[in-house]
Design a protein around this motif. Structure first.
Motif, PDB file in Angstrom:
ATOM      1  N   GLY A  26       0.798  -1.213   0.000  1.00  0.00           N
ATOM      2  CA  GLY A  26       0.000   0.000   0.000  1.00  0.00           C
ATOM      3  C   GLY A  26       0.835   1.269   0.000  1.00  0.00           C
ATOM      4  N   ARG A  27       0.177   2.357  -0.348  1.00  0.00           N
ATOM      5  CA  ARG A  27       0.874   3.625  -0.506  1.00  0.00           C
ATOM      6  C   ARG A  27       0.701   4.551   0.685  1.00  0.00           C
ATOM      7  NH1 ARG A  27      -1.661   5.477  -6.093  1.00  0.00           N
ATOM      8  NH2 ARG A  27      -3.494   4.649  -5.023  1.00  0.00           N
ATOM      9  N   THR A  28      -0.003   4.084   1.715  1.00  0.00           N
ATOM     10  CA  THR A  28      -0.285   4.957   2.855  1.00  0.00           C
ATOM     11  C   THR A  28       0.395   4.490   4.121  1.00  0.00           C
ATOM     12  OG1 THR A  28      -2.316   3.714   3.294  1.00  0.00           O
ATOM     13  CG2 THR A  28      -2.495   5.684   1.913  1.00  0.00           C
ATOM     14  N   PHE A  29       1.440   3.687   3.969  1.00  0.00           N
ATOM     15  CA  PHE A  29       2.133   3.128   5.130  1.00  0.00           C
ATOM     16  C   PHE A  29       2.565   4.223   6.087  1.00  0.00           C
ATOM     17  CE2 PHE A  29       4.699   0.263   7.531  1.00  0.00           C
ATOM     18  CZ  PHE A  29       5.869   0.952   7.845  1.00  0.00           C
ATOM     19  N   SER A  30       3.086   5.303   5.565  1.00  0.00           N
ATOM     20  CA  SER A  30       3.641   6.349   6.424  1.00  0.00           C
ATOM     21  C   SER A  30       2.585   6.998   7.314  1.00  0.00           C
ATOM     22  CB  SER A  30       4.328   7.416   5.571  1.00  0.00           C
ATOM     23  OG  SER A  30       3.397   8.056   4.732  1.00  0.00           O
ATOM     24  N   THR A  31       1.330   6.843   6.978  1.00  0.00           N
ATOM     25  CA  THR A  31       0.264   7.463   7.773  1.00  0.00           C
ATOM     26  C   THR A  31      -0.239   6.568   8.903  1.00  0.00           C
ATOM     27  OG1 THR A  31      -1.562   6.613   6.417  1.00  0.00           O
ATOM     28  CG2 THR A  31      -0.509   8.659   5.704  1.00  0.00           C
ATOM     29  N   TYR A  32       0.218   5.318   8.907  1.00  0.00           N
ATOM     30  CA  TYR A  32      -0.287   4.366   9.892  1.00  0.00           C
ATOM     31  C   TYR A  32       0.561   4.347  11.160  1.00  0.00           C
ATOM     32  CZ  TYR A  32      -3.241   2.233   6.287  1.00  0.00           C
ATOM     33  OH  TYR A  32      -4.176   1.992   5.317  1.00  0.00           O
ATOM     34  N   ASN A  33      -0.124   4.236  12.290  1.00  0.00           N
ATOM     35  CA  ASN A  33       0.551   3.829  13.515  1.00  0.00           C
ATOM     36  C   ASN A  33       0.793   2.331  13.411  1.00  0.00           C
ATOM     37  OD1 ASN A  33       0.178   6.432  14.483  1.00  0.00           O
ATOM     38  ND2 ASN A  33      -1.686   5.896  15.581  1.00  0.00           N
ATOM     39  N   MET A  34       2.003   1.906  13.713  1.00  0.00           N
ATOM     40  CA  MET A  34       2.374   0.500  13.580  1.00  0.00           C
ATOM     41  C   MET A  34       2.684  -0.094  14.946  1.00  0.00           C
ATOM     42  SD  MET A  34       2.159  -0.038  10.337  1.00  0.00           S
ATOM     43  CE  MET A  34       2.912  -1.667  10.258  1.00  0.00           C
ATOM     44  N   VAL A  48       3.741  -5.214  22.609  1.00  0.00           N
ATOM     45  CA  VAL A  48       5.197  -5.202  22.755  1.00  0.00           C
ATOM     46  C   VAL A  48       5.744  -3.800  22.499  1.00  0.00           C
ATOM     47  CG1 VAL A  48       7.382  -6.103  21.885  1.00  0.00           C
ATOM     48  CG2 VAL A  48       5.403  -7.632  22.091  1.00  0.00           C
ATOM     49  N   ALA A  49       5.438  -3.245  21.337  1.00  0.00           N
ATOM     50  CA  ALA A  49       5.961  -1.932  20.983  1.00  0.00           C
ATOM     51  C   ALA A  49       5.102  -1.325  19.882  1.00  0.00           C
ATOM     52  CB  ALA A  49       7.414  -2.038  20.525  1.00  0.00           C
ATOM     53  N   ALA A  50       5.121   0.010  19.810  1.00  0.00           N
ATOM     54  CA  ALA A  50       4.369   0.702  18.772  1.00  0.00           C
ATOM     55  C   ALA A  50       5.098   1.975  18.377  1.00  0.00           C
ATOM     56  CB  ALA A  50       2.964   1.029  19.254  1.00  0.00           C
ATOM     57  N   MET A  51       4.799   2.414  17.178  1.00  0.00           N
ATOM     58  CA  MET A  51       5.387   3.648  16.675  1.00  0.00           C
ATOM     59  C   MET A  51       4.311   4.408  15.915  1.00  0.00           C
ATOM     60  SD  MET A  51       8.917   4.092  14.588  1.00  0.00           S
ATOM     61  CE  MET A  51       9.762   5.678  14.551  1.00  0.00           C
ATOM     62  N   ARG A  52       4.058   5.622  16.318  1.00  0.00           N
ATOM     63  CA  ARG A  52       3.086   6.447  15.631  1.00  0.00           C
ATOM     64  C   ARG A  52       3.633   6.911  14.286  1.00  0.00           C
ATOM     65  NH1 ARG A  52      -1.316   7.668  18.473  1.00  0.00           N
ATOM     66  NH2 ARG A  52      -1.252   7.599  20.762  1.00  0.00           N
ATOM     67  N   SER A  53       2.735   7.345  13.437  1.00  0.00           N
ATOM     68  CA  SER A  53       3.167   7.866  12.140  1.00  0.00           C
ATOM     69  C   SER A  53       4.082   9.059  12.306  1.00  0.00           C
ATOM     70  CB  SER A  53       1.946   8.241  11.294  1.00  0.00           C
ATOM     71  OG  SER A  53       1.167   9.213  11.970  1.00  0.00           O
ATOM     72  N   GLY A  54       3.917   9.789  13.378  1.00  0.00           N
ATOM     73  CA  GLY A  54       4.750  10.951  13.618  1.00  0.00           C
ATOM     74  C   GLY A  54       6.091  10.641  14.246  1.00  0.00           C
ATOM     75  N   GLY A  55       6.293   9.385  14.649  1.00  0.00           N
ATOM     76  CA  GLY A  55       7.594   8.977  15.151  1.00  0.00           C
ATOM     77  C   GLY A  55       7.667   8.633  16.633  1.00  0.00           C
TER      78      GLY A  55
END
Length: 122
Positions: A26-34, A48-55
């Motif tokens: 997909g092209r919207t990966f950068s907008t997702y919280n992972m 375990v761990a997470a990273m917001r789209s903003g870092g």
């Protein structure tokens, strides 16, 4: 729709390290919280761990100081660096996308990978 594929799991001795990767379509990966979650036999899936789209990053207390989450938006990939592994870290590790945030609960994420097994021997 987002497809997630984890890799990098395996068998490692206690004290060792592994680096998990999760490649997303997909092209919207950068907008997702992972997020990364894990599930041990007989136990519920846990954060375990997470990273917001903003870092901003978040790490469970049980892995703080040992695990690090990072992402490469150019490659649509999120990573989990795991150091100083213990047998208690043995579980299937899942990558998740579009997580709505704290609390970082499994129900807060919309997309899931198939999981990768991490086994730590003593």
């Amino acid at each position: 729709q987002v497809q997630l594929v984890e890799s990098g799991g395996g068998l490692v001795q206690a004290g060792g390290s592994l680096r998990l990767s999760c490649a997303a379509s997909g092209r919207t990966f950068s907008t997702y919280n992972m997020g990364w979650f894990r599930q041990a036999p007989g136990k519920e899936r846990e954060f375990v761990a997470a990273m917001r789209s903003g870092g901003n990053t978040y790490v469970a207390d049980s892995v703080k100081g040992r695990f690090t989450i990072s992402r490469d938006n150019a490659k649509n990939t999120v990573f989990l660096q795991m150091n100083s592994l213990t047998p208690e870290d043995t579980a299937v590790y899942y990558c998740a996308a579009a997580c709505s945030g704290t609390p970082w609960a499994p129900r807060a994420c919309d997309y899931w990978g198939q999981g990768t097994q991490v086994t730590v021997s003593s």
